[in-house]
Scaffold this active site. Sequence first.
Site: not given
Length: 332
Positions: A263-265, A267
């Site tokens: 997921a985006k978190r 990286g």
Amino acid sequence: MMLAMFASHPIYRGRLAPSPTGVLHLGNARTFLIAWLRARSQGGALVMRMEDLDHPKNKPGAADAALEDLRWLGFDWDEGPDAGGPHAPYIQTARTAFYARALEALSAKGLVYPCVCSRRDVEAGQSAPHTEDGLFYPGTCRGRFPDYDAARRALPPGRLPAWRFRVPEGETVRFEDGFCGACAQDVSALIGDFVLARDPHGAGYMLAVVADDAEMGITEVVRGDDLLPATPRQLLLYRALGLTPPAFLHVPLVVSEEGRRLAKRHGDTRIRAFREAGMPPEKVIGLLAWWCGWAAWGECLTLRGVLPRFDLSALPRRPAVLTPQVKREFGM
Ligand code: GLU
């Protein structure tokens, strides 16, 4: 003699089936790498199919961007939205006539029924926490309405009944996965009658993927093991439609250090980001191949360069991990 040879050795036909719901990231790319190598190592053909049925989640431009990113990495395919071919169109939203026909065929066999339950109704009726894969449906609308119109009249204006597949009771579906080995699932106990179409024209993934893989003559499906639990449902549909199923090969995904889906978190793992940062595609392919056990850390390789190293027995059984080492090296 020749004919007999062809009959017993059908030419391998694989497919790459991205959904334009997000950007192509390292995880999708690794799965596509394996699918591409599997097909090319057998001199097989590859079909590119855009799975854009999930309209609300589709991102504008994501389909073209995914194809561009894959081309940049060195992927090629023999048929597809941009390449044409005998099974065109290769975009699911342009193939709805195939799905309507499949739904009609199932309906003619009495294997589908209209359902007026909303997601909230189904959630409210859960006695146990539902599986990650979806809600269990207890068959509330099975045998409830004589036909689709009767179901429609039971709903307020603006809402349409869905079509559900009548899953055989108490049958364990078994298959041999090309990577995961023997698999078994009692669909009636785990999932229940599942949705084929959200409305008469709104075929969902499960029906579309079966109709498409069959029509496109796909002989083996290589995809992420997040879809392993969906395969028994698809096998039931192949049988109900009188179609020969392809072989299946499910591979582990790339996950974060905590074992979560990318997921985006975690990286920026977008292929586009590496490209825009001026990284050579060979470096990215090298990482994907390293994750598969086919390259040394830091090696740069073209896709074709990995071909002679393709070896499923070296592919780790566990998910590939986005480790701090990977993040550092790739500037994430
Ligand atoms: N389009 C699906 C996805 O991107 C893959 C479907 C499949 O391989 O059957 O997740």
